[in-house]
Design an enzyme around this catalytic site. Structure first.
Site, mmCIF file in Angstrom:
data_model
loop_
_atom_site.group_PDB
_atom_site.id
_atom_site.type_symbol
_atom_site.label_atom_id
_atom_site.label_comp_id
_atom_site.label_asym_id
_atom_site.label_seq_id
_atom_site.Cartn_x
_atom_site.Cartn_y
_atom_site.Cartn_z
ATOM 1 C CB SER A 108 -0.886 0.008 1.157
ATOM 2 O OG SER A 108 -0.204 0.110 2.476
ATOM 3 C CD GLN A 152 2.805 1.557 4.086
ATOM 4 O OE1 GLN A 152 4.044 1.246 4.924
ATOM 5 N NE2 GLN A 152 2.343 0.571 4.046
ATOM 6 C CG HIS A 157 5.565 4.891 8.349
ATOM 7 N ND1 HIS A 157 4.579 3.888 8.517
ATOM 8 C CD2 HIS A 157 6.315 4.426 7.405
ATOM 9 C CE1 HIS A 157 4.918 2.915 7.399
ATOM 10 N NE2 HIS A 157 6.108 3.326 6.917
ATOM 11 C CE LYS A 211 6.916 0.343 10.028
ATOM 12 N NZ LYS A 211 5.791 -0.252 9.414
ATOM 13 C CD GLU A 267 8.783 1.898 6.771
ATOM 14 O OE1 GLU A 267 8.329 0.964 7.059
ATOM 15 O OE2 GLU A 267 8.635 2.399 5.686
ATOM 16 C CG HIS A 307 6.905 5.242 1.968
ATOM 17 N ND1 HIS A 307 6.538 5.799 2.878
ATOM 18 C CD2 HIS A 307 6.931 3.861 2.271
ATOM 19 C CE1 HIS A 307 6.598 5.034 4.046
ATOM 20 N NE2 HIS A 307 6.603 3.900 3.589
ATOM 21 N NE ARG A 318 -2.134 -0.591 5.463
ATOM 22 C CZ ARG A 318 -2.265 -0.516 6.671
ATOM 23 N NH1 ARG A 318 -2.987 0.245 7.426
ATOM 24 N NH2 ARG A 318 -1.511 -1.359 7.375
ATOM 25 C CE LYS A 350 -3.716 -4.877 6.080
ATOM 26 N NZ LYS A 350 -2.285 -4.752 6.428
#
Length: 433
Positions: A118, A120, A122, A145, A147, A286, A305, A311
């Site tokens: 997805s 998304q 953070h 979060k 990454e 991203h 998301r 979802k």
């Protein structure tokens, strides 16, 4: 005080040991032995049975409650890495222990992506705390979060907003996209091109919000029109690369009628070569589209998301939180630095305290390689090569081959002897405060 050879003394020094890590079989993963995750698993564990009809999406190396690594050393009484660290917090290193409350601050992973994850973003720490209080069912913790993904094979992803000129071009060439954004927001974006960064961000936010707040029925209609138009052109032998035709058809096939299919006209498309990386800081939209990568992240499950997902999509939070600063795709590549002390070492050190990733590429002609001691617990992954690991504190040799994972306590020095004269490719996650 027990003597040096006693079991108690031997136990205390057991600060380097191999791990058996958890594989997640999410539906988007590559199937069977096409998956790098499956190949690493099969190579490191002779008893592993790879099912060719099942996806092998992620390998988790860390202490996450849904995938706490098992310790492969029967002299250690704790079964998992999480339990062992809880009982041996000093192995984190003093700074890491104090900063992160006696917990390992990162989760290290390998991902093998067949169908897109997805789109998304953070939240940063401040927003994560607020969201967790308001809606713990969607936001399970109060941490940020960040990454980082480092490509193992050619890896395709979306990351950050494109330069406005590119988005304006798509609005001209893709009427179906423009009809969802609307005349007014499109005009505002065109006018902002020559304006200051604040005006650009405001115009971009307005356009993106218009897309995200479109009625589902209208999105499906426009998407079907676009898919039909691209399919007809492609069958007639025309390349539709100027409007990412192939990618749009691929995403629509994976997620029919999904609003995320239009997001490719807002976000940079990155094609990473092995060793190239992207860093995803808070609030940057991203998506991973295809390929294999090593990933490291802070310990959190907070995800907002934006599409390519069945979802929950929290549209107001998403549109509110995103970083609307556009940048060209080349600026989204995160370059490593070469180590001053070790010619074989590259360091990917992002602007967050939670993690750093090291990549070691050692030629097969080297007989022994010393792994740099760092003031942090670390997790080492063998992607290529066959070695035996030894440490000054532990007499026994630890054999490691492709897919092998080793936990290294803070300030431990580890030496790797090449048992086969083939090049090593090793990744290591740690926390350099």
């Amino acid at each position: 005080m027990p003597g040096a050879g006693s079991p108690a003394a031997r136990m205390a020094s057991q600060r380097v040991f191999p791990l058996s890590c958890v594989v997640q079989q999410y539906a988007w993963g590559k199937m069977g032995s096409n998956s790098e995750v499956a190949c690493l698993l099969a190579s490191s564990d002779p008893l592993a049975q790879i099912s060719e009809d099942k996806p092998y999406a992620e390998l988790w190396m860390g202490t996450h409650p849904r995938g706490d690594a098992r310790i492969l050393d029967n002299r250690i009484s704790q079964k998992t890495l999480g339990q062992w660290i809880a009982d041996n917090q000093d192995c984190l290193g003093p700074k890491v222990k104090d900063t992160f409350n006696g917990k390992l601050p990162f989760l290290f992973k390998v991902l093998s992506v067949e169908t897109a994850l997805s789109i998304q973003a953070h939240p940063n720490k401040e927003l994560a705390q607020k969201l967790h209080l308001q809606a713990p069912q969607h936001y399970p913790d109060n941490n940020h979060k960040p990454e980082m993904a480092i490509a193992l094979t050619s890896f395709q992803g979306l990351c950050g907003f494109r330069p406005v000129e590119e988005i304006v071009t798509f609005l001209k060439k893709v009427p179906e996209f423009q009809s969802l954004i609307g005349e007014e927001a499109t005009a505002q974006l065109k006018q902002s091109v020559s304006g200051d960064p604040g005006a650009v961000a405001a115009a971009l936010r307005n356009c993106f919000s218009h897309l995200m707040k479109s009625e589902k029925k209208v999105v499906v209609e426009q998407l079907n029109l676009l898919v039909k138009r691209i399919s007809q052109q492609v069958s007639a032998g025309n390349s539709m690369d100027d409007i990412c035709g192939k990618l749009l058809l691929q995403l629509h096939q994976q997620y029919p009628g999904d609003i995320g299919c239009f997001a490719i006209y807002f976000l940079n498309l990155l094609n990473l070569k092995p060793g190239e990386a992207m860093f995803l800081e808070a609030n940057v939209p991203h998506a991973y589209l295809k390929g294999d990568c090593v990933e490291c992240m802070a310990c959190s499950d907070n995800t907002v998301r934006a599409g390519l997902t069945p979802k929950f999509i929290d549209v107001p939070t998403l549109c509110e939180m995103l970083n609307y600063t556009p940048s060209p795709s080349k600026d989204r590549l995160f370059a490593p630095t070469r180590s001053q002390d070790d010619p074989y070492l590259s360091i990917y050190d992002p602007p967050v305290p939670d993690f750093t990733v090291m990549k070691m590429e050692v030629p097969g002609s080297v007989t022994e390689y010393k792994v740099l001691a760092v003031d942090s617990a670390s997790i080492l992954l063998m992607v290529q090569g066959t070695v035996t690991a030894t440490t000054p504190t532990v007499q026994a040799e630890i054999p490691l081959q492709r897919g092998g994972v080793l936990f290294i306590g803070a300030n431990e020095s580890v030496s790797l002897k090449l048992t086969v004269p083939k090049d090593l490719l090793i990744f290591r996650a740690c926390c350099l405060l």
